[in-house]
Design a protein around this motif. Structure first.
Motif, PDB file in Angstrom:
ATOM      1  N   ALA A 127       0.841  -1.194   0.107  1.00  0.00           N
ATOM      2  CA  ALA A 127      -0.042  -0.105   0.010  1.00  0.00           C
ATOM      3  C   ALA A 127       0.904   1.266  -0.074  1.00  0.00           C
ATOM      4  N   GLU A 128       2.281   1.098  -0.160  1.00  0.00           N
ATOM      5  CA  GLU A 128       3.148   2.169  -0.184  1.00  0.00           C
ATOM      6  C   GLU A 128       2.972   3.058   0.849  1.00  0.00           C
ATOM      7  N   LYS A 129       2.995   2.499   2.332  1.00  0.00           N
ATOM      8  CA  LYS A 129       2.873   3.033   3.494  1.00  0.00           C
ATOM      9  C   LYS A 129       4.064   3.376   4.244  1.00  0.00           C
ATOM     10  N   LEU A 130       5.124   2.827   3.573  1.00  0.00           N
ATOM     11  CA  LEU A 130       6.404   2.888   4.464  1.00  0.00           C
ATOM     12  C   LEU A 130       6.889   4.328   4.720  1.00  0.00           C
ATOM     13  N   HIS A 131       6.694   5.241   3.707  1.00  0.00           N
ATOM     14  CA  HIS A 131       6.794   6.626   3.939  1.00  0.00           C
ATOM     15  C   HIS A 131       6.649   7.350   5.191  1.00  0.00           C
ATOM     16  N   ASP A 132       5.262   6.898   5.608  1.00  0.00           N
ATOM     17  CA  ASP A 132       4.578   7.579   6.921  1.00  0.00           C
ATOM     18  C   ASP A 132       5.488   6.985   7.982  1.00  0.00           C
ATOM     19  N   LEU A 133       5.841   5.619   8.068  1.00  0.00           N
ATOM     20  CA  LEU A 133       6.516   5.250   9.088  1.00  0.00           C
ATOM     21  C   LEU A 133       7.837   5.641   9.089  1.00  0.00           C
ATOM     22  N   ILE A 134       8.600   5.925   8.290  1.00  0.00           N
ATOM     23  CA  ILE A 134      10.087   6.417   8.197  1.00  0.00           C
ATOM     24  C   ILE A 134      10.087   7.731   9.017  1.00  0.00           C
ATOM     25  N   GLN A 135       9.108   8.250   9.099  1.00  0.00           N
ATOM     26  CA  GLN A 135       9.197   9.866   9.698  1.00  0.00           C
ATOM     27  C   GLN A 135       9.756   9.425  11.371  1.00  0.00           C
ATOM     28  N   TYR A 136       9.254   8.520  11.934  1.00  0.00           N
ATOM     29  CA  TYR A 136       9.563   8.575  13.282  1.00  0.00           C
ATOM     30  C   TYR A 136      11.034   7.954  13.432  1.00  0.00           C
ATOM     31  N   THR A 137      11.603   7.115  12.415  1.00  0.00           N
ATOM     32  CA  THR A 137      13.202   7.062  12.741  1.00  0.00           C
ATOM     33  C   THR A 137      13.851   8.394  12.276  1.00  0.00           C
ATOM     34  N   GLU A 138      13.266   9.495  11.780  1.00  0.00           N
ATOM     35  CA  GLU A 138      13.991  10.428  11.661  1.00  0.00           C
ATOM     36  C   GLU A 138      14.558  11.055  13.299  1.00  0.00           C
ATOM     37  N   LYS A 139      13.664  10.731  14.157  1.00  0.00           N
ATOM     38  CA  LYS A 139      13.820  11.510  15.761  1.00  0.00           C
ATOM     39  C   LYS A 139      15.126  10.737  16.163  1.00  0.00           C
ATOM     40  N   ALA A 140      15.237   9.654  15.669  1.00  0.00           N
ATOM     41  CA  ALA A 140      16.365   8.670  16.410  1.00  0.00           C
ATOM     42  C   ALA A 140      17.685   9.370  16.326  1.00  0.00           C
ATOM     43  N   GLY A 141      18.126   9.108  17.523  1.00  0.00           N
ATOM     44  CA  GLY A 141      19.744   9.499  17.215  1.00  0.00           C
ATOM     45  C   GLY A 141      20.792   8.840  16.624  1.00  0.00           C
ATOM     46  N   PRO A 142      22.049   9.041  16.530  1.00  0.00           N
ATOM     47  CA  PRO A 142      22.900   8.363  15.842  1.00  0.00           C
ATOM     48  C   PRO A 142      23.255   7.009  16.547  1.00  0.00           C
ATOM     49  N   ASP A 143      22.930   6.992  17.912  1.00  0.00           N
ATOM     50  CA  ASP A 143      23.167   5.793  18.726  1.00  0.00           C
ATOM     51  C   ASP A 143      22.145   4.825  18.763  1.00  0.00           C
ATOM     52  N   PHE A 144      21.180   4.967  17.996  1.00  0.00           N
ATOM     53  CA  PHE A 144      19.680   4.553  17.959  1.00  0.00           C
ATOM     54  C   PHE A 144      19.158   4.364  16.532  1.00  0.00           C
TER      55      PHE A 144
END
Ligand code: C2E
Ligand code: CA
Ligand code: CA
Ligand code: CA
Length: 279
Positions: A127-144
């Motif tokens: 359903a090409e919904k991966l985009h929406d989920l990726i936004q969360y990972t942008e908040k993750a720091g370099p050690d995470f």
């Protein structure tokens, strides 16, 4: 002439009927599960066999309904995949995962990145919904960091969209793993053609080692093939020290299983991590 016993037919239909009723009832309750705060997330730590340290963990969903009681993800995930529910559930899981960010903030002084594994249903890719989920990972720091687990079915046939999604993950620093490797039909070509980083060998194969000759040969060959392709290998469902030692001898990179840890509450991760990685 052979006649099918009538009783058998009736009881089969009744069973089928009960099954359909349960699915319908679960589907209805699942639609309200998030709102009613019935969904929780556990994490199962993964061990780096070489360093003896915890390298990350897999997030696993739990559902406890007030009238039905706990329902296994093996039952409710397939139901959630029939409509949009799986999107909402996975969004919730991603949001919850950010709570772990504090433990792995750069100032926490951890010695290596911690990788959070998330199960991504094929329907999310389709359903090409991966985009929406990726936004969360942008908040993750370099050690995470994040790793998205995809089952082999996703790679069936040559699909440019899947290839694009995997490139997208790569460009955002998200690793991609093949979950339940060896259980689905696929022609293996995708392993060299697509951006995949990790191969998780299914518990079904791990169950037979050490001991069953054929299974041992299979697992050994899979580890060697994965390494030749530059993939990290993870054994799933490792339950005994004997299995662990055999896998270690064969050069497995990481293990996940009850021998190291069962899934634990997110709030328990800090203590678990400190215990394993800081001494
Ligand atoms: P999976 O992705 O293969 O997850 C591993 C399952 O094996 C987990 O069961 C885990 O508790 C279990 N396991 C781990 N180590 C051992 C072991 O040593 N022995 C045994 N007997 N079992 C072990 P769980 O949590 O019941 O999850 C079952 C399946 O439900 C998962 O299989 C996955 O396919 C699905 N699932 C769970 N959470 C999610 C989710 O958030 N999203 C999606 N799409 N699927 C999920
Ligand atoms: Ca998984
Ligand atoms: Ca798996
Ligand atoms: Ca599995």
């Amino acid at each position: 002439d052979y006649k099918i016993p009538v009783n058998t037919i009736v009881s089969y239909n009744e069973k089928q009927n009960r099954r359909l009723k349960r699915v319908a009832s679960l589907k209805e309750k699942l639609a309200k599960a998030l709102k009613n705060d019935e969904i929780s997330i556990m994490i199962q730590p993964r061990l780096n066999v070489t360093t003896g340290k915890i390298s990350g963990g897999e997030l696993l969903m739990r559902w406890n309904n007030s009238t039905v009681g706990p329902v296994s993800p093996v039952e409710f995930i397939p139901i959630s995949e029939k409509d949009d529910q799986i999107f909402y559930l996975t969004h919730y899981l991603m949001k919850e995962s950010l709570k772990l960010g504090d433990i792995f903030a750069p100032e926490a002084g951890n010695d290596r990145p911690f990788s959070i594994s998330v199960n991504i249903s094929p329907s999310i890719i389709h359903a090409e919904k991966l985009h929406d989920l990726i936004q969360y990972t942008e908040k993750a720091g370099p050690d995470f960091t994040y790793e998205f687990e995809l089952t082999e079915g996703v790679f069936l046939g040559v699909d440019e969209r899947v290839a694009d999604e995997l490139k997208l993950l790569q460009s955002r620093g998200i690793a991609a793993s093949v979950d339940d490797f060896g259980t689905g039909y696929s022609n293996l070509e995708y392993l060299q053609d697509l951006n995949i980083n990790v191969l998780k060998i299914d518990k079904k194969f791990i169950d037979g080692i050490p001991g069953r000759g054929k299974q041992q040969h299979l697992v050994r060959a899979v580890i060697q093939m994965a390494h030749a392709l530059n993939l990290l290998t993870v054994a799933e469902g490792v339950e005994t020290p004997e299995q662990f030692l055999w896998l270690q001898k064969e050069g497995i990179d990481e293990i996940q299983g009850f021998v190291f840890s069962k899934p634990i509450e997110l709030v328990a991760l800090q203590d678990f991590y400190d215990h394993h990685n800081k001494n």
